[in-house]
Design a protein around this motif. Structure first.
Motif, mmCIF file in Angstrom:
data_model
loop_
_atom_site.group_PDB
_atom_site.id
_atom_site.type_symbol
_atom_site.label_atom_id
_atom_site.label_comp_id
_atom_site.label_asym_id
_atom_site.label_seq_id
_atom_site.Cartn_x
_atom_site.Cartn_y
_atom_site.Cartn_z
ATOM 1 N N GLN A 326 0.797 -1.279 0.059
ATOM 2 C CA GLN A 326 -0.039 -0.009 0.007
ATOM 3 C C GLN A 326 0.879 1.114 -0.029
ATOM 4 O O GLN A 326 0.804 2.288 -0.735
ATOM 5 N N MET A 327 1.942 1.264 0.721
ATOM 6 C CA MET A 327 2.850 2.495 0.731
ATOM 7 C C MET A 327 3.624 2.741 -0.813
ATOM 8 O O MET A 327 3.304 3.730 -1.116
ATOM 9 N N LEU A 328 3.964 1.663 -1.449
ATOM 10 C CA LEU A 328 4.550 1.626 -2.548
ATOM 11 C C LEU A 328 3.351 2.317 -3.559
ATOM 12 O O LEU A 328 3.837 3.028 -4.424
ATOM 13 N N GLN A 329 2.040 1.933 -3.477
ATOM 14 C CA GLN A 329 1.111 2.101 -4.613
ATOM 15 C C GLN A 329 0.335 3.731 -4.273
ATOM 16 O O GLN A 329 -0.397 4.040 -4.743
ATOM 17 N N LEU A 330 1.050 4.401 -3.204
ATOM 18 C CA LEU A 330 0.591 5.741 -2.858
ATOM 19 C C LEU A 330 0.751 6.439 -3.989
ATOM 20 O O LEU A 330 1.361 6.408 -4.902
ATOM 21 N N PRO A 331 -0.527 7.293 -4.417
ATOM 22 C CA PRO A 331 -0.656 8.352 -5.331
ATOM 23 C C PRO A 331 0.669 9.485 -5.242
ATOM 24 O O PRO A 331 1.096 9.704 -4.148
ATOM 25 N N LEU A 332 0.992 9.998 -6.444
ATOM 26 C CA LEU A 332 2.036 11.083 -6.582
ATOM 27 C C LEU A 332 1.816 12.351 -5.230
ATOM 28 O O LEU A 332 2.757 12.626 -4.869
ATOM 29 N N ASP A 333 0.683 12.716 -5.019
ATOM 30 C CA ASP A 333 0.522 13.540 -4.010
ATOM 31 C C ASP A 333 0.696 13.176 -2.859
ATOM 32 O O ASP A 333 0.346 13.879 -1.793
ATOM 33 N N LYS A 334 0.561 11.935 -2.506
ATOM 34 C CA LYS A 334 0.888 11.201 -0.912
ATOM 35 C C LYS A 334 2.134 10.610 -1.152
ATOM 36 O O LYS A 334 2.411 9.979 0.171
ATOM 37 N N LYS A 335 3.155 10.777 -1.815
ATOM 38 C CA LYS A 335 4.375 10.154 -1.802
ATOM 39 C C LYS A 335 5.203 10.798 -0.329
ATOM 40 O O LYS A 335 5.024 12.058 -0.049
ATOM 41 N N GLY A 336 5.931 9.955 0.259
ATOM 42 C CA GLY A 336 6.856 10.624 1.426
ATOM 43 C C GLY A 336 5.844 10.195 2.844
ATOM 44 O O GLY A 336 4.893 9.465 2.788
ATOM 45 N N VAL A 337 6.309 10.977 3.874
ATOM 46 C CA VAL A 337 5.958 10.424 5.265
ATOM 47 C C VAL A 337 4.395 10.816 5.249
ATOM 48 O O VAL A 337 3.607 10.009 5.923
ATOM 49 N N THR A 338 3.828 11.896 4.499
ATOM 50 C CA THR A 338 2.500 12.078 4.827
ATOM 51 C C THR A 338 1.559 10.711 4.261
ATOM 52 O O THR A 338 0.659 10.319 5.072
ATOM 53 N N GLY A 339 1.919 10.124 3.166
ATOM 54 C CA GLY A 339 1.098 9.072 2.769
ATOM 55 C C GLY A 339 1.618 8.013 3.724
ATOM 56 O O GLY A 339 0.629 6.832 4.045
ATOM 57 N N LEU A 340 2.801 7.676 4.232
ATOM 58 C CA LEU A 340 3.143 6.440 5.142
ATOM 59 C C LEU A 340 2.321 6.682 6.218
ATOM 60 O O LEU A 340 1.761 5.700 6.933
#
Length: 396
Positions: A326-340
């Protein structure tokens, strides 16, 4: 009491373009992984160095490829197979563009094909691999993985796809082209080339297909392990670039989930290195660095890869393997610690607390205090970090 200094940085796709650095990943940290008996040509096995993967998501070329691919994907303009295209057959030869010291044409011969990949070998080293070798590679890719994998009754392709998702399938044939050849740098085990996915690439630059490049002189198990790592990079590209620590962590977990943990001995916890400071040079340990710090092999060998491997293995144990996907598949605007953080919260955990627990687990490594305070993977059972600071106010 252990002092932990952790700096985490939210990141967007646009800010990644400012992030220099080459993603070089040791694909084989343990020389004894591959026996010379694996291969016919025992005099040329590249077993005397810490093998690296030269995948680079941060070069100008890679950034341009990622941007062009994502735009074409959004616009629905990625190419599709021509109606006149015909599948390749065993023994067919074709030219691929390969980037060693600049792009050059190389002729490869097809030695195996499955429902998931074509296996090609450079015609100049075609006598290196026997049919038994090819069959063993097929088994690892399609049928069975070592004990400790998430499913030892499945191959690398199925295991990776079940956790991370699927590769781009740029040319629409549903197959990954795996190219075996003698990589010029004997310290490189393989790589994925983002330019292969660039719809704007000039003729002779890239292949406009899903391609993995693997050094032929690694033996059966070495090729399988390297491909597990590189295939994760290929899948990762489909979902967009990220911080190097994260992309390499996902690819390193590609080794772990397929039962290749033994390839990455973890010894970074007590490794000292010189760090410039205002008072000259001081010695610190690798784990004292801000978590997402990335330094390549020329500076520190494979310590950074051990660190990200260890971290994502811990995350998978505290959450699940699917959480890493799920972390790898995060959309571009959620990359980084916010998405994690969002992913961890979705499974009832807090990313920041988990990072702190990871550091405590590196010191205690004892699940009798709680499962969060130890490492469950058997090869990590005896790991312990040495504290870098003495007792505070007489504490013991």
């Amino acid at each position: 009491l252990m002092a932990c200094f952790i700096i985490l940085f939210p990141v967007s796709e646009s800010s990644l373009a400012q992030s220099p650095g080459t993603s070089i990943v040791p694909a084989n940290g343990q020389v004894a992984v591959v026996s010379p008996n694996d291969w016919q040509t025992t005099g040329h096995l590249h077993l005397d160095s810490s093998l690296a993967c030269a995948t680079d998501f941060n070069s100008k070329e890679a950034i341009a490829a990622s941007a062009a691919y994502q735009e074409a994907k959004r616009a629905g303009t990625l190419p599709h197979l021509s109606k006149n295209s015909t599948p390749h057959n065993i023994g067919d030869e074709r030219i691929f563009n390969v980037n060693e010291n600049g792009w050059e044409e190389m002729t490869f011969r097809l030695i195996d094909k499955t429902s998931a990949y074509y296996l090609w070998i450079d015609v100049n080293v075609a006598n290196v691999i026997t049919q038994n070798n090819t069959d063993a590679i097929r088994s690892a890719m399609m049928e069975t993985t070592p004990v400790g994998s998430i499913n030892s009754n499945a191959g690398i392709i199925v295991n990776n796809n079940s956790i991370f998702g699927h590769p781009p399938d740029y040319d629409g044939d549903g197959l990954t082209d795996i190219l075996l050849y003698d990589i010029g740098d004997p310290g490189v085990g393989g790589f994925f080339q983002p330019t292969d996915q660039n719809p704007n690439a000039e003729p002779g630059i890239g292949n406009q297909a899903d391609v993995l490049y693997v050094d032929v002189f690694q033996g059966e198990s070495g090729i399988a392990a390297i491909t597990a790592h590189e295939y994760t990079h290929l899948v990762n590209f489909s979902y967009g670039r990220d911080l190097t620590f994260l992309t390499e962590g996902y690819a390193e977990y590609g080794l772990v989930l397929n039962g290749y943990s033994y390839i990455r001995p973890i010894f970074y916890l007590n490794q000292l290195f010189d760090q410039p400071s205002g008072e000259g040079t001081i010695q610190i340990r690798e784990y004292e660095l801000p978590l997402f710090t990335w330094r390549g092999i020329p500076a520190v060998g494979n310590l950074g890869y051990q660190r990200t491997n260890h971290f994502f293995t811990y995350i998978s144990e505290q959450a699940s393997p699917e959480t890493i996907g799920q972390m790898l598949q995060l959309p571009l605007d959620k990359k980084g610690v916010t998405g994690l953080q969002e992913v961890m919260q979705s499974v009832g955990l807090d990313f920041y607390d988990t990072v702190l627990n990871f550091h405590v687990a590196n010191y205690l490594n004892d699940t009798s205090f709680g499962e969060q305070y130890g490492h469950l993977e058997p090869l990590r059972g005896n790991l312990h970090a040495v504290l870098t600071r003495g007792p505070i106010d007489g504490e013991k």
